[in-house]
Design a protein around this motif. Structure first.
Motif, PDB file in Angstrom:
ATOM      1  N   GLU A   1       0.803  -1.268  -0.044  1.00  0.00           N
ATOM      2  CA  GLU A   1      -0.101  -0.129  -0.004  1.00  0.00           C
ATOM      3  C   GLU A   1       0.876   1.268  -0.015  1.00  0.00           C
ATOM      4  O   GLU A   1       0.598   2.347  -0.566  1.00  0.00           O
ATOM      5  N   THR A   2       2.095   1.025   0.747  1.00  0.00           N
ATOM      6  CA  THR A   2       2.772   2.565   1.063  1.00  0.00           C
ATOM      7  C   THR A   2       3.472   2.857  -0.695  1.00  0.00           C
ATOM      8  O   THR A   2       3.581   3.832  -0.993  1.00  0.00           O
ATOM      9  N   THR A   3       3.543   1.705  -1.546  1.00  0.00           N
ATOM     10  CA  THR A   3       4.156   1.946  -2.855  1.00  0.00           C
ATOM     11  C   THR A   3       3.177   2.664  -3.492  1.00  0.00           C
ATOM     12  O   THR A   3       3.436   3.488  -4.431  1.00  0.00           O
ATOM     13  N   VAL A   4       1.890   2.152  -3.369  1.00  0.00           N
ATOM     14  CA  VAL A   4       0.658   2.634  -4.121  1.00  0.00           C
ATOM     15  C   VAL A   4       0.785   4.245  -3.732  1.00  0.00           C
ATOM     16  O   VAL A   4       0.563   5.035  -4.613  1.00  0.00           O
ATOM     17  N   GLU A   5       0.640   4.340  -2.424  1.00  0.00           N
ATOM     18  CA  GLU A   5       0.543   5.876  -2.212  1.00  0.00           C
ATOM     19  C   GLU A   5       1.738   6.786  -2.642  1.00  0.00           C
ATOM     20  O   GLU A   5       1.439   7.847  -3.040  1.00  0.00           O
ATOM     21  N   THR A   6       2.894   6.238  -2.498  1.00  0.00           N
ATOM     22  CA  THR A   6       3.828   7.152  -3.313  1.00  0.00           C
ATOM     23  C   THR A   6       3.835   7.188  -4.779  1.00  0.00           C
ATOM     24  O   THR A   6       3.901   8.404  -5.300  1.00  0.00           O
ATOM     25  N   ARG A   7       3.142   6.254  -5.227  1.00  0.00           N
ATOM     26  CA  ARG A   7       3.050   6.281  -6.894  1.00  0.00           C
ATOM     27  C   ARG A   7       2.118   7.299  -7.167  1.00  0.00           C
ATOM     28  O   ARG A   7       1.954   8.157  -8.110  1.00  0.00           O
ATOM     29  N   LEU A   8       0.751   7.416  -6.347  1.00  0.00           N
ATOM     30  CA  LEU A   8      -0.181   8.314  -6.513  1.00  0.00           C
ATOM     31  C   LEU A   8       0.031   9.598  -6.311  1.00  0.00           C
ATOM     32  O   LEU A   8      -0.017  10.682  -7.094  1.00  0.00           O
ATOM     33  N   ALA A   9       0.940   9.837  -5.328  1.00  0.00           N
ATOM     34  CA  ALA A   9       1.341  11.203  -5.256  1.00  0.00           C
ATOM     35  C   ALA A   9       2.161  11.561  -6.195  1.00  0.00           C
ATOM     36  O   ALA A   9       2.191  12.918  -6.760  1.00  0.00           O
ATOM     37  N   ARG A  10       3.132  10.846  -6.695  1.00  0.00           N
ATOM     38  CA  ARG A  10       3.739  11.306  -7.921  1.00  0.00           C
ATOM     39  C   ARG A  10       3.175  11.469  -8.928  1.00  0.00           C
ATOM     40  O   ARG A  10       3.264  12.536 -10.072  1.00  0.00           O
ATOM     41  N   ALA A  11       2.241  10.701  -9.478  1.00  0.00           N
ATOM     42  CA  ALA A  11       1.433  10.794 -10.380  1.00  0.00           C
ATOM     43  C   ALA A  11       0.554  11.874 -10.418  1.00  0.00           C
ATOM     44  O   ALA A  11       0.539  12.706 -11.325  1.00  0.00           O
ATOM     45  N   ARG A  12       0.047  12.367  -9.275  1.00  0.00           N
ATOM     46  CA  ARG A  12      -0.628  13.609  -9.028  1.00  0.00           C
ATOM     47  C   ARG A  12       0.193  14.890  -9.468  1.00  0.00           C
ATOM     48  O   ARG A  12      -0.314  15.562 -10.106  1.00  0.00           O
ATOM     49  N   ARG A  13       1.384  14.554  -8.925  1.00  0.00           N
ATOM     50  CA  ARG A  13       2.297  15.965  -9.243  1.00  0.00           C
ATOM     51  C   ARG A  13       2.590  16.208 -10.843  1.00  0.00           C
ATOM     52  O   ARG A  13       2.627  17.077 -11.201  1.00  0.00           O
TER      53      ARG A  13
END
Lengths: 207, 201
Positions: free
Chosen positions: B159-171
Motif C-alpha cells: 500500500e505504501t508503494t501505491v501511495e507514493t506512486r499516486l502522489a508522484r502521479a498527481r504531481r
C-alpha cells in the motif's frame, strides 16, 4: 520540507486521507512557501477534472455484459489460427517450398472470393492473381482454396469515380511440420515458445 | 445453473453459475475498464476491449486456482488484452499505411463547446501519457469505491508503494497541465481557507 514529502501530503489531502498532523505539516511548509496552497488547489482541481472525465469514459463499461451464450470458439476457428501459425513458422524457418525457380503463372480468371467482392472484371487495376502463383509454386496439395475476402476499409476514390475498397485475401494452405509451437508469455511477460500436441492421429477426410 | 447458497461467489462463478458470473463482472468491470484505459493503445476502443475481457473471463475463470487472487487475475487479463490489441493495431497500421490511411484533410475549425470538450479529454489523455507505473494507480484511484488497499491488491504491491506512486502521479499530472495550460486554469492567488474548506474531511 522536501518536495517528495510535500507531494505525499498534498496527495493525502486530495484523497481525503489526511490526518490532522498532515494538515499541520503542510501549513508549516506553507508558512515559508505560500505557493504550497496554490499547488494543493491545482492538484485538487486536476484530480476532480480527471475523475469527471474518467467517469464519462467508463460509462461504456456499464454497457458491457458477460456474453449470454457460451462463447466457446468453434474448433475450426482454433485450427485456422494454428494453420496460419504453422505457415508463418514455415516462412520463418525457410523450409517452405523453393520459390527461387518459380515464375508467376498467368491465370485466366480471378478467384471467386475476389470476383464476389469487387465485381468480375470491373477493375482493370486488379493485380496478377497471386492465388494462381501460389497454386503453381506450391507442392501438390499445399494450396487448398481461397476463402472469402475480408473487407478492411472502403472510401470514395480520389478521382471521384467509384470506390476504393481495401480487403484481405485469405488463402487456405496445408503444410507438414515436425513440431508445432504456441507462443505464450511467462510471468515476466516475455514471449516463450511452448511445444503443443494436436493429439493422436485419427483418420479423417482431407479438406 | 446456480451454485449452492453460501458458496464463495468467485468459486460459484468459476463453477459455471451464470448469475454469479454476471454479478461478479458487474462488480469489477469499472475498474477493469480503468486498467484498460491505462494500457489502451492508440485507436483502440474501450468497449470492444472490455467485451474481449468479458469473453476471456467466461472462458478462463475456471482456471483461476485461488479465488482470492481474482483482482490481480482480472488485471492481468485486461493488461494482456490491451497488449494484444496494441499488437493487432501495429500490424493494421503497417498494412494500411502504404494504402494512405491517416491522410486527413486540413485542420477543422472547432466551436467553443467542442474546444471545452477537447480540453476535458486532454486531462484523461495526459493521465494516460504518464509513465506506466504512475498512470495505472492514478486512474484506478479515480474509480468510485476503489480504495488504496484495493489498488494495492490489484497491482500486487504494498500500500505504501501505491501511495507514493499516486502522489508522484498527481504531481506529474498537475505539472503537465500547467505546461499545457489546459483544463484547470492556473489558480488565483493562494486561497488557503477555500482549499481547506473544500478538502478537509
Amino acid at each position: 520540507m522536501s518536495s517528495v514529502a510535500e507531494e505525499i501530503l498534498i496527495s493525502r489531502i486530495v484523497d481525503g486521507n489526511a490526518a490532522p498532523a498532515d494538515w499541520s505539516a503542510l501549513a508549516a511548509a506553507a508558512a515559508s512557501d505560500p505557493e504550497v496552497w496554490a499547488r494543493l488547489a491545482r492538484t485538487g482541481e486536476a484530480q476532480n477534472a480527471l475523475r469527471a472525465q474518467l467517469e464519462r469514459a467508463l460509462e461504456a463499461a456499464d454497457c458491457v455484459e458477460i456474453p449470454a451464450a457460451s462463447s466457446r470458439r468453434p474448433r475450426w476457428s482454433i485450427w485456422t489460427g494454428w494453420a496460419a501459425a504453422a505457415a508463418l513458422a514455415l516462412a520463418w524457418l525457410g523450409i517452405g517450398w523453393n520459390r527461387g525457380d518459380r515464375v508467376p503463372a498467368e491465370s485466366p480468371a480471378g478467384p471467386a472470393g475476389f470476383d464476389q467482392l469487387a465485381g468480375a472484371g470491373s477493375d482493370p487495376t486488379t493485380p496478377a492473381e497471386p492465388a494462381g502463383f501460389l497454386r503453381e509454386g506450391a507442392p501438390p496439395g499445399h494450396f487448398l482454396e481461397e476463402l472469402p475476402a475480408v473487407m478492411v476499409d472502403a472510401r470514395p476514390a480520389s478521382d471521384g469515380n467509384g470506390q476504393e475498397v481495401y480487403y484481405i485475401r485469405r488463402l487456405l494452405e496445408r503444410a507438414r511440420v515436425d513440431q508445432m509451437y504456441q507462443v505464450n508469455r511467462n510471468e515476466l511477460g516475455q514471449p516463450v515458445a511452448v511445444p503443443v500436441s494436436t493429439g493422436p492421429a485419427v483418420p479423417r477426410p482431407p479438406l | 445453473m446456480t451454485a449452492p447458497k453460501g458458496q464463495d461467489p468467485v468459486a460459484a462463478a468459476a463453477a459455471g453459475d451464470r448469475e454469479a458470473l454476471a454479478s461478479l463482472w458487474r462488480e469489477h468491470r469499472r475498474w477493469v475498464g480503468a486498467v484498460l484505459l491505462a494500457h489502451l493503445p492508440p485507436g483502440a476502443d474501450l468497449e470492444d476491449l472490455l467485451q474481449e475481457v468479458a469473453i476471456a473471463v467466461v472462458q478462463h475463470l475456471k482456471e483461476l486456482r485461488e479465488p482470492e487472487k481474482l483482482r490481480p487475475w482480472l488485471r492481468s487479463v485486461a493488461v494482456n488484452t490491451a497488449a494484444s490489441a496494441a499488437r493487432k493495431e501495429e500490424v493494421r497500421r503497417r498494412v494500411l499505411r502504404p494504402l494512405g490511411e491517416g491522410e486527413q484533410g486540413g485542420p477543422v475549425a472547432q466551436d467553443g463547446r467542442q474546444e471545452q470538450a477537447a480540453d476535458a479529454r486532454r486531462v484523461l489523455e495526459m493521465a494516460q501519457n504518464l509513465p506506466t507505473d504512475y498512470r495505472e494507480p492514478l486512474l484506478l484511484r479515480c474509480v468510485q469505491g476503489l480504495s488504496q488497499r484495493s489498488i494495492a491488491e490489484v497491482l500486487g504491491m504494498p500500500e505504501t508503494t501505491v501511495e507514493t506512486r499516486l502522489a508522484r502521479a498527481r504531481r506529474l499530472l498537475r505539472e503537465a497541465l500547467e505546461r499545457d495550460q489546459v483544463g484547470p486554469a492556473p489558480s488565483a492567488p493562494p486561497q488557503p481557507a477555500a482549499a481547506l474548506t473544500r478538502m478537509q474531511p
